[in-house]
Design an enzyme around this catalytic site. Structure first.
Site, PDB file in Angstrom:
ATOM      1  N   GLY A  36       0.815  -1.208   0.000  1.00 16.26           N
ATOM      2  CA  GLY A  36       0.000   0.000   0.000  1.00 16.26           C
ATOM      3  C   GLY A  36       0.846   1.255   0.000  1.00 16.26           C
ATOM      4  N   ASP A 146       8.823 -10.514   6.888  1.00 18.97           N
ATOM      5  CA  ASP A 146       9.398  -9.631   5.861  1.00 18.97           C
ATOM      6  C   ASP A 146      10.358  -8.641   6.494  1.00 18.97           C
ATOM      7  OD1 ASP A 146       9.818  -8.657   3.316  1.00 18.97           O
ATOM      8  OD2 ASP A 146       8.097  -7.300   3.342  1.00 18.97           O
TER       9      ASP A 146
END
Length: 619
Positions: A36, A146
């Protein structure tokens, strides 16, 4: 907030950027990524926040929304010194978003790209801070998945780890289901790259990559094509030739291809203290002077946005509305109250899920759209299906537009006369139609030989018709379902089964967060503390006594409910009743766990399942 903010750090809002999100007025663009876009905003008190708006491709996937909601709620429990706390969020709106505290510091990726590798002391303090952050994150049942230099921010008093757990939500979407992997290839662990297996040890491998990147100034497995990098991670050793000799033992252990050979976070912190010639303490001088200058740049923030959000394009203007009829007599109403003037600040309602409430609009002229109108906040209830918005200028027949709030009461509706003959005729027609409708709804046995049996009477001794299905279901006991048995199911650590599946196949929630993932029966292993347990996230369970026999009747009668049980409380042959909220009941018979020499960590169970044995629970 004095001085001119650096243009490259705070980009102005573009044509496609919203003016507000969840009541927060956006001031600038901080960055964008695969998940995003991140914006700068402010709380009502003027504290800056980083607000991430999830891409529409993800928000349209219901499985992503479910997991994103779970991860955000879990992230609220993360309150470490080296993490950016969650301030506010909305997981149910048109586009989900998440607001965290703004960290005025460059990412490790930006700092190394601009200024090169860090000195040994800075690397050790960076490692300790990230390790402490992971300790808190894992304690909340989250695996980062991540962890990379872009997700480690360098603040004046130590590093901050961000975006923990969000990648897991995206891992179940249709986008990733077609072969797109979540995670940055250069910083993935071998088991993550090859099989998609993710545990707390995956973050330890990424931490080793972070240490090497900060000390060398480049990824340990090199750059280039992502497939080539992933191949090297899975099959080859990293290039540590430029790594300081002091860091070799620590980095080599973290980058062990076998997760079991990697150190714990406590061991990582201890090794850092042993490597430092002087005691390690976080302070304002932990970064080189040139990197610290980047923090000063990020403290010169843009001013909070003071312009009101744009008017909704579908809302009618005041001039487009028909003027309401005025009463024939009465006092002249006072002029409308002045329109609301936006403050230019958003509101942070941490840590609740509800978005900031919009200020109440004052009274305005009848039918006018208030100035400063804002989009309804998350949680606003839309009209029911089929509701038609009245067109501009619409007025209910016979009634004028309601008066302003300062008036008391409504003027009486004007009297209208209608011919009495039409009223009588309409009543007769309505009665005939009503009788026809009632007759059509009567059971088949309620009429015989064309004679009506209205009122419950029956002609010619007709037998009563069948009762309604609702009455039958209410009085009839649910028949017991036929059990289905499955032998020797191996449930790997941090995997779960769903009782509705036939056969039940263990699946992963993606990380140690299976305890927050909605599985009917799971096996949880905390590699950080060595904790092992079985449990349910979608109902309740009971460990039966030795004298009890696992059966449907036994499970229905038990009331000693819990949600998880330590593996040390089970022995070979222990029986566990599992009652899912979906209405399935099962007896899980524990058959032992894997040997310590086994490469995989799992338990073995036999399952006997009675599907749809009870009505589903409403949650």
């Amino acid at each position: 907030m004095s001085g001119t903010p650096p243009a490259e750090l705070f980009q102005p809002l573009g044509q496609g950027d919203p003016a507000t999100v969840g009541g927060y007025r956006l001031s600038a663009v901080l960055g964008a990524g695969g998940m995003g876009k991140v914006y700068l905003s402010y709380t009502l008190g003027g504290r800056p926040v980083a607000l991430k708006v999830i891409r529409p491709e993800f928000s349209e996937d219901p499985e992503f929304r479910r997991r994103f909601q779970q991860e955000v709620r879990a992230a609220q429990r993360v309150q470490g010194l080296y993490t950016a706390p969650v301030i506010d969020f909305d997981t149910e709106g048109a586009q989900p978003w998440l607001a965290t505290a703004y960290v005025p510091g460059p990412s490790l990726a930006h700092a190394v790209a601009r200024h090169g590798k860090l000195p040994l002391r800075s690397v050790l303090l960076l490692t300790i801070g990230v390790a402490e952050a992971l300790h808190v994150i894992h304690g909340a049942g989250i695996v980062h998945r991540d962890l990379k230099p872009a997700n480690v921010l360098l603040a004046s008093d130590g590093p901050r780890v961000i975006d923990f757990g969000i990648a897991r939500a995206a891992d179940a979407t249709s986008l990733t289901g077609s072969g797109v992997s979540i995670g940055t290839p250069a910083f993935m662990a071998p088991e993550q790259a090859s099989a998609g297996t993710v545990t707390a040890g995956t973050d330890i491998f990424a931490l080793g990559q972070i240490i090497a990147f900060a000390a060398i100034g480049a990824p340990a497995y090199g750059d280039g094509n992502s497939h080539a990098v992933l191949y090297r991670i899975v099959h080859e050793d990293p290039d540590l030739s430029a790594l300081p000799a002091e860091l070799h033992p620590l980095v080599s252990r973290c980058l062990n291809r076998d997760p079991a050979g990697r150190p714990t976070l406590t061991e990582v912190i201890g090794m850092c203290h042993d490597l430092s010639p002087t005691p390690l303490r976080q302070g304002e001088d932990w970064l080189p002077q040139e990197v610290a200058g980047s923090i000063t740049e990020r403290l010169r923030l843009p001013e909070p946005a003071k312009t009101p959000p744009p008017q909704p394009t579908v809302a009618p203007t005041a001039t487009a509305l028909s003027a309401p009829p005025q009463p024939a007599a009465g006092p002249t109403p006072p002029p409308p109250a002045p329109a609301y003037a936006p403050t230019g600040f958003g509101v942070a309602a941490a840590p609740t899920q509800a978005a900031p409430a919009a200020p109440a609009a004052p009274a305005t002229a009848p039918g006018a759209v208030p100035a400063g109108y804002q989009t309804p906040p998350p949680g606003y209830q839309t009209p029911p299906p089929g509701y038609m918005t009245p067109p501009p200028g619409y007025m209910a027949p016979g009634y004028p537009t309601p008066p302003p709030l300062h008036q008391t009461g409504y003027p009486p509706a004007p009297q209208q006369t209608r011919p009495k003959g039409l009223i009588i005729a309409g009543a007769i027609v309505g009665a005939v139609i009503g009788i026809a409708v009632i007759g059509s709804l009567l059971p088949d046995g309620s009429s015989k030989n064309g004679k009506s049996t209205a009122g419950g009477s029956r002609s010619n001794g007709a037998t009563p018709g069948p009762t309604s299905s609702g009455s039958q279901n209410k009085n009839q006991k649910r028949p017991d379902p036929t059990p289905a048995s499955y032998q020797g199911i191996n449930i790997t650590a941090n995997y779960q089964v769903m009782l509705a599946d036939n056969p039940p196949r263990p699946g992963t929630g993606g990380n140690a967060g299976v305890m927050y993932n909605g599985g009917d029966f799971y096996y949880y292993f905390d590699s950080l503390f060595g904790e092992k347990k079985v449990g349910t996230n979608n109902g309740k369970l009971v460990v039966l006594n030795n004298a009890q026999k696992g059966s449907l009747e036994t499970c229905r009668a038990e009331t000693r409910y819990t949600e998880k049980v330590g593996l040390d409380q089970l022995t070979d042959g222990s029986e566990i009743c599992v009652l899912s909220d979906a209405g399935h009941i099962a007896v899980a018979t524990y058959r032992g766990k894997s040997d310590a020499k086994d490469a995989s960590n799992y338990i073995t169970v036999d399952l006997t399942i009675w599907r749809n044995a009870e009505d589903p629970k409403k949650r």
